[in-house]
Scaffold this active site. Structure first.
Site, PDB file in Angstrom:
ATOM      1  CG  HIS A  88      -0.840   4.818   7.064  1.00 37.42           C
ATOM      2  ND1 HIS A  88       0.001   4.641   8.136  1.00 37.42           N
ATOM      3  CD2 HIS A  88      -0.207   4.295   5.998  1.00 37.42           C
ATOM      4  CE1 HIS A  88       1.109   4.043   7.733  1.00 37.42           C
ATOM      5  NE2 HIS A  88       1.014   3.810   6.433  1.00 37.42           N
ATOM      6  CB  SER A 139       4.437   0.205  13.553  1.00 36.04           C
ATOM      7  OG  SER A 139       3.127  -0.061  13.982  1.00 36.04           O
ATOM      8  CD  GLN A 176      -2.380   1.511   2.711  1.00 36.97           C
ATOM      9  OE1 GLN A 176      -3.602   1.548   2.699  1.00 36.97           O
ATOM     10  NE2 GLN A 176      -1.694   1.642   3.838  1.00 36.97           N
ATOM     11  CG  ASP A 177       2.324   2.785   3.655  1.00 41.94           C
ATOM     12  OD1 ASP A 177       1.099   2.755   3.447  1.00 41.94           O
ATOM     13  OD2 ASP A 177       2.816   2.928   4.796  1.00 41.94           O
ATOM     14  CE1 TYR A 194       4.345  -5.031  11.333  1.00 44.24           C
ATOM     15  CE2 TYR A 194       3.333  -3.876  13.189  1.00 44.24           C
ATOM     16  CZ  TYR A 194       3.840  -3.862  11.904  1.00 44.24           C
ATOM     17  OH  TYR A 194       3.853  -2.681  11.185  1.00 44.24           O
ATOM     18  CD  GLU A 243      -0.103  -3.122  16.656  1.00 51.23           C
ATOM     19  OE1 GLU A 243      -1.278  -2.710  16.674  1.00 51.23           O
ATOM     20  OE2 GLU A 243       0.295  -4.056  17.373  1.00 51.23           O
ATOM     21  CG  ASP A 268      13.165 -11.933   0.356  1.00 51.08           C
ATOM     22  OD1 ASP A 268      13.368 -11.578   1.541  1.00 51.08           O
ATOM     23  OD2 ASP A 268      12.202 -12.634   0.022  1.00 51.08           O
ATOM     24  CB  ALA A 322       6.907  -5.023   7.215  1.00 52.47           C
TER      25      ALA A 322
HETATM   26  P1  NAP Z   1       1.905  -3.885   3.032  1.00 47.10           P
HETATM   27  O1  NAP Z   1       0.837  -3.380   2.121  1.00 47.10           O
HETATM   28  O2  NAP Z   1       1.718  -5.161   3.739  1.00 47.10           O
HETATM   29  O3  NAP Z   1       3.253  -3.959   2.151  1.00 47.10           O
HETATM   30  C1  NAP Z   1       4.381  -4.655   2.611  1.00 47.10           C
HETATM   31  C2  NAP Z   1       5.387  -4.701   1.499  1.00 47.10           C
HETATM   32  O4  NAP Z   1       6.539  -5.432   1.955  1.00 47.10           O
HETATM   33  C3  NAP Z   1       4.920  -5.419   0.225  1.00 47.10           C
HETATM   34  O5  NAP Z   1       5.439  -4.753  -0.899  1.00 47.10           O
HETATM   35  C4  NAP Z   1       5.572  -6.787   0.363  1.00 47.10           C
HETATM   36  O6  NAP Z   1       5.757  -7.456  -0.866  1.00 47.10           O
HETATM   37  C5  NAP Z   1       6.898  -6.363   0.942  1.00 47.10           C
HETATM   38  N1  NAP Z   1       7.652  -7.477   1.520  1.00 47.10           N
HETATM   39  C6  NAP Z   1       7.224  -8.386   2.432  1.00 47.10           C
HETATM   40  N2  NAP Z   1       8.203  -9.250   2.717  1.00 47.10           N
HETATM   41  C7  NAP Z   1       9.277  -8.892   1.970  1.00 47.10           C
HETATM   42  C8  NAP Z   1      10.587  -9.415   1.829  1.00 47.10           C
HETATM   43  N3  NAP Z   1      10.988 -10.480   2.510  1.00 47.10           N
HETATM   44  N4  NAP Z   1      11.442  -8.796   0.977  1.00 47.10           N
HETATM   45  C9  NAP Z   1      11.041  -7.723   0.266  1.00 47.10           C
HETATM   46  N5  NAP Z   1       9.797  -7.187   0.363  1.00 47.10           N
HETATM   47  C10 NAP Z   1       8.930  -7.767   1.205  1.00 47.10           C
HETATM   48  O7  NAP Z   1       2.245  -2.793   4.139  1.00 47.10           O
HETATM   49  P2  NAP Z   1       1.915  -1.217   4.156  1.00 47.10           P
HETATM   50  O8  NAP Z   1       0.605  -1.002   4.784  1.00 47.10           O
HETATM   51  O9  NAP Z   1       2.208  -0.656   2.821  1.00 47.10           O
HETATM   52  O10 NAP Z   1       3.000  -0.708   5.200  1.00 47.10           O
HETATM   53  C11 NAP Z   1       4.294  -0.324   4.776  1.00 47.10           C
HETATM   54  C12 NAP Z   1       5.236  -0.403   5.957  1.00 47.10           C
HETATM   55  O11 NAP Z   1       4.797   0.460   6.996  1.00 47.10           O
HETATM   56  C13 NAP Z   1       5.345  -1.783   6.586  1.00 47.10           C
HETATM   57  O12 NAP Z   1       6.666  -1.929   7.075  1.00 47.10           O
HETATM   58  C14 NAP Z   1       4.380  -1.705   7.770  1.00 47.10           C
HETATM   59  O13 NAP Z   1       4.750  -2.632   8.773  1.00 47.10           O
HETATM   60  C15 NAP Z   1       4.583  -0.273   8.200  1.00 47.10           C
HETATM   61  N6  NAP Z   1       3.449   0.376   8.848  1.00 47.10           N
HETATM   62  C16 NAP Z   1       2.231   0.361   8.249  1.00 47.10           C
HETATM   63  C17 NAP Z   1       1.167   1.038   8.853  1.00 47.10           C
HETATM   64  C18 NAP Z   1      -0.196   1.045   8.213  1.00 47.10           C
HETATM   65  O14 NAP Z   1      -1.158   1.382   8.915  1.00 47.10           O
HETATM   66  N7  NAP Z   1      -0.314   0.740   6.937  1.00 47.10           N
HETATM   67  C19 NAP Z   1       1.378   1.716  10.058  1.00 47.10           C
HETATM   68  C20 NAP Z   1       2.655   1.717  10.617  1.00 47.10           C
HETATM   69  C21 NAP Z   1       3.685   1.057  10.003  1.00 47.10           C
HETATM   70  P3  NAP Z   1       4.632  -8.446  -1.489  1.00 47.10           P
HETATM   71  O15 NAP Z   1       3.752  -7.559  -2.311  1.00 47.10           O
HETATM   72  O16 NAP Z   1       5.444  -9.407  -2.275  1.00 47.10           O
HETATM   73  O17 NAP Z   1       3.897  -9.076  -0.342  1.00 47.10           O
HETATM   74  N1  GDD Z   2      -7.429  -7.425  10.668  1.00 52.89           N
HETATM   75  C1  GDD Z   2      -8.545  -7.549  11.399  1.00 52.89           C
HETATM   76  N2  GDD Z   2      -9.530  -8.391  10.983  1.00 52.89           N
HETATM   77  N3  GDD Z   2      -8.656  -6.810  12.539  1.00 52.89           N
HETATM   78  C2  GDD Z   2      -9.805  -6.927  13.237  1.00 52.89           C
HETATM   79  C3  GDD Z   2     -10.849  -7.765  12.850  1.00 52.89           C
HETATM   80  C4  GDD Z   2     -10.705  -8.538  11.664  1.00 52.89           C
HETATM   81  O1  GDD Z   2     -11.575  -9.302  11.262  1.00 52.89           O
HETATM   82  N4  GDD Z   2     -11.852  -7.650  13.753  1.00 52.89           N
HETATM   83  C5  GDD Z   2     -11.443  -6.775  14.672  1.00 52.89           C
HETATM   84  N5  GDD Z   2     -10.196  -6.322  14.374  1.00 52.89           N
HETATM   85  C6  GDD Z   2      -9.409  -5.380  15.176  1.00 52.89           C
HETATM   86  C7  GDD Z   2      -7.997  -5.869  15.526  1.00 52.89           C
HETATM   87  O2  GDD Z   2      -8.059  -6.789  16.621  1.00 52.89           O
HETATM   88  C8  GDD Z   2      -7.337  -4.544  15.871  1.00 52.89           C
HETATM   89  O3  GDD Z   2      -7.649  -4.163  17.184  1.00 52.89           O
HETATM   90  C9  GDD Z   2      -8.010  -3.551  14.918  1.00 52.89           C
HETATM   91  O4  GDD Z   2      -9.191  -4.195  14.420  1.00 52.89           O
HETATM   92  C10 GDD Z   2      -7.146  -3.105  13.740  1.00 52.89           C
HETATM   93  O5  GDD Z   2      -6.646  -4.269  13.106  1.00 52.89           O
HETATM   94  P1  GDD Z   2      -5.866  -4.159  11.698  1.00 52.89           P
HETATM   95  O6  GDD Z   2      -6.701  -3.439  10.713  1.00 52.89           O
HETATM   96  O7  GDD Z   2      -5.411  -5.538  11.364  1.00 52.89           O
HETATM   97  O8  GDD Z   2      -4.655  -3.195  12.027  1.00 52.89           O
HETATM   98  P2  GDD Z   2      -3.615  -3.196  13.254  1.00 52.89           P
HETATM   99  O9  GDD Z   2      -3.924  -2.000  14.081  1.00 52.89           O
HETATM  100  O10 GDD Z   2      -3.552  -4.501  13.921  1.00 52.89           O
HETATM  101  O11 GDD Z   2      -2.217  -3.010  12.492  1.00 52.89           O
HETATM  102  C11 GDD Z   2      -2.084  -2.038  11.437  1.00 52.89           C
HETATM  103  O12 GDD Z   2      -1.643  -0.805  11.965  1.00 52.89           O
HETATM  104  C12 GDD Z   2      -0.337  -0.835  12.567  1.00 52.89           C
HETATM  105  C13 GDD Z   2      -0.064   0.590  13.089  1.00 52.89           C
HETATM  106  O13 GDD Z   2      -0.703   0.768  14.307  1.00 52.89           O
HETATM  107  C14 GDD Z   2      -1.085  -2.618  10.431  1.00 52.89           C
HETATM  108  O14 GDD Z   2      -1.064  -1.805   9.289  1.00 52.89           O
HETATM  109  C15 GDD Z   2       0.334  -2.671  11.005  1.00 52.89           C
HETATM  110  O15 GDD Z   2       1.248  -3.039   9.968  1.00 52.89           O
HETATM  111  C16 GDD Z   2       0.668  -1.256  11.517  1.00 52.89           C
HETATM  112  O16 GDD Z   2       1.974  -1.246  12.056  1.00 52.89           O
END
Ligand code: NAP
Ligand code: GDD
Length: 363
Positions: free
Chosen positions: A188, A127, A12-13, A158, A129, A58, A83
């Site tokens: 996000h 994060s 996504q990002d 994680y 988290e 990778d 990640a």
């Molecule tokens: P995402 O959609 O799950 O994307 C993760 C990316 O990492 C994908 O491109 C995936 O490739 C790649 N990847 C996984 N394993 C790999 C490996 N071994 N070598 C190389 N690439 C690999 O995550 P996102 O939401 O864009 O988040 C981006 C980053 O921000 C992550 O590090 C996440 O933990 C962190 N983060 C996200 C949030 C959020 O709310 N979105 C918040 C805080 C931090 P594939 O397409 O092949 O799976």
């Molecule tokens: N995924 C998921 N699926 N979560 C659920 C569900 C379900 O069916 N039902 C309830 N939840 C609750 C989870 O238990 C959690 O409390 C909340 O919804 C958000 O879950 P996610 O959307 O999976 O996100 P996250 O907060 O656990 O993690 C995301 O945000 C982090 C930053 O705070 C991810 O993007 C992480 O990669 C990121 O670091």
């Protein structure tokens, strides 16, 4: 022309960041891991661009990381967004999560030092988290919040991996003088969010459900009834599975991914490396998100359509996240542009458009 490497460009990002950097006329090198199926759907609209090069690599394989760095030793900015990013999955695949989300970051930092890319700037996707069960309390408003000074109390494999990577960034910054920064980003979302995160799961389901209602010509909810796990026509000849979710009481600070990648880039433009919290400052429960999303489709009583499935509960939960991004707002001049209502409508409208396009393609 500036050059950037994005690890995690297919995510996504990564896809939003590639949009942003290409719009700023960067040369972008996107690192994609080998897969048996195509993983580039989020960057498909960019694949023909001259300034985008896709290379295989990778982050768990330090040699492949090193190869990418050596071939691009003129790189200005390296973004590590790669990640295993699903918190629930990290309880089932803890070691893999550690290898990718924790050690992967160290592999890149080691590569930067070994390849002597000391001029290169590095961004790590930390994060919220990492805060886990920890928060501070504002003594004036008595509101709970997390910022750069809040201690970490991680609640998942994680989050532990992200903490390890975060501290590695800090160490390499101090020990080797690297321009290495970490963005502590709160949740996000957006239309490109993975399907198994809660916001995307809810918005996708709502669009599928309303499509089911329309295609069966149900004009009012009085024409349907519900069982424990299903929604059915009154004569029970047609059925649709309820939305299966876990814990609905957790609070999250949700923003729009397109806004958050701007903050990543801004961190890389600062003279000094640092860590920044990026968030909206507002918190909502999953129930609040459900209310907003169902209201958007004119459905008031979401609880009738949701099945609570213990399979989606986690062994440990992060109950409360609300960030304070004062530092990013004052030092980076960053602020989010999209609020939660806009985010919900953007996600639902994108799913509706996707369905319409798929439908049109099938004729
Ligand atoms: P995402 O959609 O799950 O994307 C993760 C990316 O990492 C994908 O491109 C995936 O490739 C790649 N990847 C996984 N394993 C790999 C490996 N071994 N070598 C190389 N690439 C690999 O995550 P996102 O939401 O864009 O988040 C981006 C980053 O921000 C992550 O590090 C996440 O933990 C962190 N983060 C996200 C949030 C959020 O709310 N979105 C918040 C805080 C931090 P594939 O397409 O092949 O799976
Ligand atoms: N995924 C998921 N699926 N979560 C659920 C569900 C379900 O069916 N039902 C309830 N939840 C609750 C989870 O238990 C959690 O409390 C909340 O919804 C958000 O879950 P996610 O959307 O999976 O996100 P996250 O907060 O656990 O993690 C995301 O945000 C982090 C930053 O705070 C991810 O993007 C992480 O990669 C990121 O670091």
């Amino acid at each position: 022309m500036k050059k950037a490497i994005i690890f995690g460009i297919t995510g996504q990002d990564g896809s939003h960041l590639a949009d942003l950097l290409l719009s700023k006329n960067y040369k972008v090198v996107g690192v994609v891991r080998r897969s048996s199926t195509d993983t580039t759907s989020r960057i498909r609209h960019l694949l023909e661009r001259d300034n985008l090069e896709i290379v295989e690599g990778d982050i768990t394989d330090s040699r492949s990381v090193m190869n990418v760095l050596i071939k691009n030793d003129d790189v200005d900015e390296i973004y590590n967004l790669a990640a295993q990013s699903h918190v629930g999955t990290s309880f089932k695949q803890a070691a893999l999560t550690w290898d990718i989300t924790g050690k992967g970051c160290m592999n890149i930092l080691e590569g930067i030092v070994d390849a002597k890319l000391m001029h290169t700037r590095f961004y790590q996707a930390s994060s919220s988290e990492m805060f886990g069960a920890s928060y501070d309390v504002d003594c004036k408003t008595m509101l709970k919040y997390q910022n750069e000074n809040t201690k970490f109390l991680p609640q998942s494999p994680y989050a532990i991996s992200k903490c390890a990577a975060h501290y590695t960034v800090r160490l390499y910054r101090e020990a080797y003088g690297l321009h290495a920064s970490a963005g502590i980003l709160f949740n996000h979302e957006g239309p490109r969010r993975g399907d198994n995160f809660v916001t995307k799961k809810i918005t996708n389901w709502i669009v599928d459900f309303t499509t089911w209602l329309e295609s069966n010509e149900f004009s009012s909810c009085e024409q349907i009834t519900t069982s424990d796990e299903y929604i059915m026509s009154n004569d029970r000849s047609l059925s649709f599975p309820k939305l299966r979710l876990g814990n609905l009481d957790a609070c999250r600070d949700w923003g729009y991914a397109g806004d958050y990648v701007r903050a990543m880039w801004l961190m890389m433009q600062q003279d000094e490396p640092d860590d920044y919290v990026i968030c909206t400052g507002e918190t909502h429960t999953i129930k609040d998100f459900l209310t907003l999303a169902f209201k958007f489709m004119n459905i008031d009583d979401w609880a009738k359509y949701v099945y609570i499935d213990p399979a989606f509960y986690r062994p440990a939960e992060v109950d409360f996240l609300r960030g304070d991004s004062s530092k990013a707002r004052s030092k980076l001049g960053w602020e989010p542009k999209c609020n939660l209502e806009q985010l919900v409508s953007m996600m639902i409208n994108a799913k509706i458009n996707e369905k319409l396009q798929n439908h049109a393609r099938s004729f």
